[in-house]
Scaffold this active site. Structure first.
Site, PDB file in Angstrom:
ATOM      1  N   ARG A   1       0.831  -1.201   0.000  1.00  0.00           N
ATOM      2  CA  ARG A   1       0.000   0.000   0.000  1.00  0.00           C
ATOM      3  C   ARG A   1       0.866   1.251   0.000  1.00  0.00           C
ATOM      4  O   ARG A   1       1.802   1.345   0.783  1.00  0.00           O
ATOM      5  CB  ARG A   1      -0.892   0.002   1.256  1.00  0.00           C
ATOM      6  CG  ARG A   1      -1.434  -1.358   1.617  1.00  0.00           C
ATOM      7  CD  ARG A   1      -2.135  -1.381   2.967  1.00  0.00           C
ATOM      8  NE  ARG A   1      -3.313  -0.537   3.028  1.00  0.00           N
ATOM      9  CZ  ARG A   1      -4.005  -0.330   4.146  1.00  0.00           C
ATOM     10  NH1 ARG A   1      -3.611  -0.883   5.290  1.00  0.00           N
ATOM     11  NH2 ARG A   1      -5.058   0.448   4.137  1.00  0.00           N
TER      12      ARG A   1
ATOM     13  N   TYR B   1      -5.114  45.864   9.693  1.00  0.00           N
ATOM     14  CA  TYR B   1      -6.293  45.217   9.122  1.00  0.00           C
ATOM     15  C   TYR B   1      -5.986  44.598   7.765  1.00  0.00           C
ATOM     16  O   TYR B   1      -4.978  44.923   7.139  1.00  0.00           O
ATOM     17  CB  TYR B   1      -7.459  46.210   8.994  1.00  0.00           C
ATOM     18  CG  TYR B   1      -7.250  47.282   7.952  1.00  0.00           C
ATOM     19  CD1 TYR B   1      -7.555  47.058   6.608  1.00  0.00           C
ATOM     20  CD2 TYR B   1      -6.738  48.535   8.304  1.00  0.00           C
ATOM     21  CE1 TYR B   1      -7.350  48.038   5.658  1.00  0.00           C
ATOM     22  CE2 TYR B   1      -6.527  49.520   7.362  1.00  0.00           C
ATOM     23  CZ  TYR B   1      -6.832  49.265   6.026  1.00  0.00           C
ATOM     24  OH  TYR B   1      -6.615  50.215   5.078  1.00  0.00           O
TER      25      TYR B   1
HETATM   26  P1  ADP Z   1      -6.280   3.651  -0.363  1.00  0.00           P
HETATM   27  O1  ADP Z   1      -5.146   4.515   0.083  1.00  0.00           O
HETATM   28  O2  ADP Z   1      -6.641   3.855  -1.762  1.00  0.00           O
HETATM   29  O3  ADP Z   1      -7.417   3.727   0.573  1.00  0.00           O
HETATM   30  P2  ADP Z   1      -5.506   1.198   0.891  1.00  0.00           P
HETATM   31  O4  ADP Z   1      -4.074   0.884   1.006  1.00  0.00           O
HETATM   32  O5  ADP Z   1      -6.164   1.699   2.109  1.00  0.00           O
HETATM   33  O6  ADP Z   1      -5.717   2.164  -0.336  1.00  0.00           O
HETATM   34  O7  ADP Z   1      -6.210  -0.115   0.426  1.00  0.00           O
HETATM   35  C1  ADP Z   1      -7.519  -0.135  -0.028  1.00  0.00           C
HETATM   36  C2  ADP Z   1      -8.273  -1.254   0.594  1.00  0.00           C
HETATM   37  O8  ADP Z   1      -7.608  -2.470   0.411  1.00  0.00           O
HETATM   38  C3  ADP Z   1      -8.437  -1.141   2.081  1.00  0.00           C
HETATM   39  O9  ADP Z   1      -9.497  -0.334   2.407  1.00  0.00           O
HETATM   40  C4  ADP Z   1      -8.724  -2.567   2.460  1.00  0.00           C
HETATM   41  O10 ADP Z   1     -10.061  -2.849   2.270  1.00  0.00           O
HETATM   42  C5  ADP Z   1      -7.893  -3.326   1.474  1.00  0.00           C
HETATM   43  N1  ADP Z   1      -6.658  -3.770   2.129  1.00  0.00           N
HETATM   44  C6  ADP Z   1      -5.478  -3.148   2.185  1.00  0.00           C
HETATM   45  N2  ADP Z   1      -4.601  -3.874   2.901  1.00  0.00           N
HETATM   46  C7  ADP Z   1      -5.261  -4.972   3.306  1.00  0.00           C
HETATM   47  C8  ADP Z   1      -4.903  -6.094   4.094  1.00  0.00           C
HETATM   48  N3  ADP Z   1      -3.686  -6.221   4.614  1.00  0.00           N
HETATM   49  N4  ADP Z   1      -5.850  -7.019   4.300  1.00  0.00           N
HETATM   50  C9  ADP Z   1      -7.089  -6.883   3.768  1.00  0.00           C
HETATM   51  N5  ADP Z   1      -7.481  -5.862   3.038  1.00  0.00           N
HETATM   52  C10 ADP Z   1      -6.573  -4.911   2.794  1.00  0.00           C
HETATM   53 MG    MG Z   2      -7.519   3.209   2.292  1.00  0.00          MG
END
Ligand code: ADP
Ligand code: MG
Ligand code: MG
Length: 887
Positions: A96, A864
């Site tokens: 992410r 101001y």
């Molecule tokens: P964004 O920044 O676009 O929100 P994220 O990194 O939060 O992206 O990821 C989007 C979605 O992916 C999260 O809201 C979650 O639902 C899913 N997600 C991310 N990491 C995990 C994880 N480790 N396990 C399960 N779902 C995940």
């Molecule tokens: Mg997110």
């Protein structure tokens, strides 16, 4: 050795102290949530400095990163008891991105990384759910191919659609294990075809590919556009988060969802959100299936059938509600949350301060201060001044007839009318041509950001209240109606249909983001009420600020609006607009075209009563408050006709022959009018003009004092002064007129004579100018032009590039160039005070309504700021924030 990787979860934290600059927003808060004992899948964050190193080294990682990442993976393996790449019981991770501020332009998250032809079998075995395993694998290939390999995602979408159609399935959830398995084979063939290589099977290659893609996305076009629109510096960099997967797609006791701890549209203290059973990741916001409500109350209000989470999963819901409260108390702000339920067990995947409408921001700030969660000072600092703009603008007239086409979800409040366009580029193009547009899309994606920005409002056929369109629109303050399901959009033919009605590109519609209504044509609007939370916060702000807030206004109507918005005087009343009035322009032209002083005086005598009545009306509205009136400023030829046919008309009106008029126009032509015969140079050459204006001011002031019993407070301002002598001469003209009027009327009025500081020379010679002038008003529009040597009207061609290349951090005509123009202001303030310690100092350029510039004005201790009427509340709040930040 520098530490690059920070672990979190399972009771381990490498700290970083929740530092968003180091870990990015997502990483810092994952660590934060884990540290207060919330259920967070374990993982690690590759810190933001690595992003800068990656670019410095031409796309290579620092040497020690390999070992640190391996150590991070070992941490996750230790907690979960699974091994990365283990065919028997594989660890899967998500990769992410996460910058300091949430950034839609960044790489999308890759889920289920670690699956390959071997591990998918192990996952099927160990979970006892082959359908889930193959669904996860196909998702992984699809996402990885899209965001890391950057292959055409339509090909994968198409393959999925065809697979469903062939089997007579409607929903993704109808697909069986065998169906998914077959699709995986097709996906792999597509990868081979488009990429020329097989889908990567080595889990470490997968991981490093994804990490590289996150850093690569920092310089994507999308990300750059977003940074430019939101003033995010390019050198911040993004972090990368690698985290153990938890699964919302493990059947009917699993789910994924997003939520806000309070309503982001209204600010109401009610949980708000959506979830989907047996789904993963972004399914909720992608609009693939219609999500279900979080709470029973919200479901009932919407009249929806599918059970809310509160009803369908009461225990997990109760746990979630407990987490909401913990998070609000910990972060002391409304939170935007992402969670997953795996077989009845809740996992937190993200929290951040939630984006909200201006209305919600006000309500939440005031409520939280009342709840004792934050102080009043914090409440003042919580509301973005520029966001108030949303509230100060009109809403749909409730009594106006409306031709309602359809109704969608009220995703971002406010009303907007405009011409229908179906793509972001057209929206931008039409906007550049001064057209108001409504962007109509099936759903929006980050590629549409520039079009959403250009549009007055956004309408989508798909997607819920937390869809991309809704979230981005709320952040931008654009009205949005999402999920208008009856809308059949044909972007190709540039039209949409609702029932038997058809609306084509260029036709006008109105959307109401507060009710979700979509109407044909333009619906008239009414002014908003500014009471309630708005009034409360403004009251708090007024007790906290030092700077006074005035307005730039020259009509009684504008003065009244500004007074209602809390203006404490006029900082700039321009007198030239009054001269353009149809009833007067002929006399103005006669004055300009006169052969000699006598002729000019005759014409000015006709203008005097008109000008007096202007000032009388203004003084009446602004009674008790100071009014700075600027004497005539623009070059005279601005009042003369330019078009051939107009010349004849004007010649007849003023009683001159056409040839003579043309000659006079030619004489008055200037090569560089901005630096030409204007400002006090008019008064120096034709003192009778300023004399007439001064007389009008004092006669009006005496009349109003006579009638109302309260004396107006005129401040006469001489424009474009560069030298002490100019001001001396002009002050003498004003004083003489004042004495004459006071003698005639038998009363005196207190008044000041001062000058605009809008030339560098004036700023530098401020000490001697202040010996004559009783106030300075910084005319920062001209001061910026003359300091930078940039013409505001011609800057459009290059300024954007300048800002993009970091030459100026922001458009210097919007936000004061603190280093250059700002230094001149500081010098002038200091030197002015050296000879006249009590000199009144203000600012009257466009910058007077810009929060960053107001912050600067507080720093140099001006008395101001002056802003256009609609920006007065923004300036009041910004002034309070500036004062709080100064202490
Ligand atoms: P964004 O920044 O676009 O929100 P994220 O990194 O939060 O992206 O990821 C989007 C979605 O992916 C999260 O809201 C979650 O639902 C899913 N997600 C991310 N990491 C995990 C994880 N480790 N396990 C399960 N779902 C995940
Ligand atoms: Mg997110
Ligand atoms: Mg996303």
């Amino acid at each position: 050795m520098t530490q690059y990787v920070y672990r979190f979860g399972g009771g381990v934290s490498d700290g970083g102290n929740g530092d968003k600059n180091l870990l990015g927003g997502k990483g810092a808060n994952l660590d934060g949530m884990a540290s207060i004992g919330l259920p967070v899948p374990p993982g690690f964050t590759i810190s933001t400095p690595v992003c800068a190193l990656y670019y410095e080294n031409g796309g290579a990682f620092p040497d020690s990163l390999t070992a640190e990442v391996a150590n991070g993976i070992a941490h996750i393996e230790g907690i979960t008891g699974k091994r990365f790449g283990d065919p028997a019981d594989p660890l899967l991770v998500s990769v992410r991105s996460g910058a300091r501020a949430s950034m839609p332009g960044m790489m999308d998250t890759v889920l289920n990384l670690g699956l390959n032809d071997a591990t998918v079998a192990g996952l099927a075995e160990i979970s006892g759910d082959p359908r889930f395993a193959w669904d996860s694998y196909r998702r992984f290939i699809q996402m990885y191919s899209d965001v890391v390999l950057e292959l055409d995602h339509d090909r994968f979408e198409e393959a999925l659609e065809i697979a469903k159609e062939d089997r007579g399935h409607v929903l993704d959830t109808d697909m069986t294990a065998a169906d998914w398995q077959a699709l995986v084979s097709e996906y792999k063939a597509i990868v081979q075809e488009l990429w020329g290589k097989p889908f990567p099977q080595d889990v470490h290659d997968q991981l490093w590919g994804a990490i590289g893609a996150v850093f690569g996305s920092w310089q994507s076009e999308r990300a750059k556009v977003y940074r430019r629109l939101n003033d995010i510096p390019g050198d911040w960099g993004t972090a990368v988060n690698v985290q153990a997967m938890v699964f919302g797609n493990m059947g009917d006791t699993s789910a994924t969802g997003v939520a806000f701890t309070r309503d982001p549209a209204t600010g109401e203290a009610a949980y708000y959100g959506e979830f989907l059973i047996n789904a993963q990741g972004e399914d909720v916001v992608a609009g693939i299936r219609t999500p279900q409500y979080l709470t029973k109350a919200a479901r009932e209000r919407a009249g929806a059938k599918p059970l809310s989470m509160e009803e369908a999963m009461p225990e997990v819901y109760a746990e979630l509600a407990r987490v909401f409260d913990l998070l609000e108390r910990h972060y002391r702000d409304m939170q935007d949350i992402e969670f997953t339920v795996e077989r009845g067990h809740l996992w937190m995947l993200q929290t951040r301060s939630g984006k909200r409408t201006a209305k919600a921001a006000l309500k939440i700030a005031v409520d939280m201060a009342d709840e004792g969660l934050i102080t009043r000072e914090e409440a003042i600092l919580r509301v973005e001044p520029a966001a108030l703009d949303q509230l100060l603008h009109p809403t749909l007239d409730p009594d106006a007839p409306r031709d309602v086409l359809t109704k969608g979800l009220p995703a971002s409040p406010g009303a907007a009318s405009g011409k229908v366009v179906f793509d972001a580029d057209t929206a931008e193009k039409w906007k550049a041509a001064e057209q108001k547009v409504i962007l109509v899309r099936v759903e929006t994606s980050p590629e549409d950001i520039h079009g959403m920005h250009a549009a007055e409002g956004i309408l989508t056929a798909r997607g819920g209240m937390t869809s991309h369109a809704a979230v981005v629109a709320r952040g931008m303050g654009r009205p949005c109606v999402s999920g208008a399901g009856t809308l059949a959009i044909n972007a190709h033919l540039k039209l949409f249909r609702v029932g038997n009605r058809e609306v084509r590109e260029g036709e006008v519609i109105t959307i109401d983001g507060t009710t979700g209504e979509v109407m044909f044509g333009a619906v008239p609007t009414v002014q908003p009420e500014l009471s309630g939370d708005f009034g409360t916060l403004m009251e708090w702000a007024d007790t906290g600020r030092r700077l006074k807030v005035r307005t730039n206004a020259e009509t009684p109507q504008d003065c009244r609006t500004a007074r209602d918005f809390g203006a404490e005087g006029i900082g700039l009343c321009r007198t030239e607009h009054m001269f353009f009035d149809a009833a007067r322009i002929t006399a103005v032209r006669q004055m300009i075209l006169a052969e000699d002083e006598k002729g000019r005086r005759a014409a000015l005598a006709k203008l005097l009563p008109e000008q007096r009545s202007d000032f009388t009306q203004i003084f009446e509205v602004m009674v008790g408050l100071p009014c700075t009136i600027r004497l005539l400023d623009p070059p005279l030829h601005e009042f003369l006709p330019h078009a051939e046919e107009e010349v004849a008309e004007v010649a007849a009106a003023v009683g001159l022959d056409v040839e003579k008029l043309k000659r006079r126009i030619a004489e008055l032509h200037e090569f560089n009018p901005m630096l030409g015969h204007r400002g006090c140079r008019l008064g120096v050459t034709y003192p009778e003009i300023y004399e007439m204006q001064a007389r009008a001011i004092f006669e009006a002031a005496c009349d109003v004092a006579e009638k109302s019993g309260e004396a107006p407070i005129p401040e006469v301002m001489i424009p474009l002064v560069a030298t002490r002598r100019e001001l001396e001469l002009m002050k003498a003209v004003v004083d003489k007129a004042a004495q004459a009027v006071f003698a005639e009327k038998g009363r005196t009025i207190d008044y000041l004579v001062g000058t605009m500081i809008e030339l560098p020379r004036a700023a530098l010679r401020a000490a001697e100018i202040a010996e004559v002038g009783e106030f300075f008003s910084f005319g920062t529009n001209d001061l910026t032009q003359t300091t930078l040597g940039v013409s505001r009207d011609d800057a459009g061609r290059f300024l954007t590039t300048y800002v993009e290349k970091g030459i100026y951090a922001r458009d210097p005509f919007v936000s004061i160039d603190v280093e250059g123009v700002g230094e001149l202001i500081s010098i002038a303030a200091e030197r002015g005070r050296s000879t006249r310690p009590d000199i009144k100092l203000g600012i009257c350029g466009e910058h007077g309504g810009d929060p960053a510039s107001i912050h600067f004005c507080e720093q140099v201790g001006l008395d101001y700021v002056s802003a256009s009427p609609y920006r007065v509340p923004i300036a009041r709040l910004a002034a309070a924030q500036a004062a709080l930040k100064r202490e």
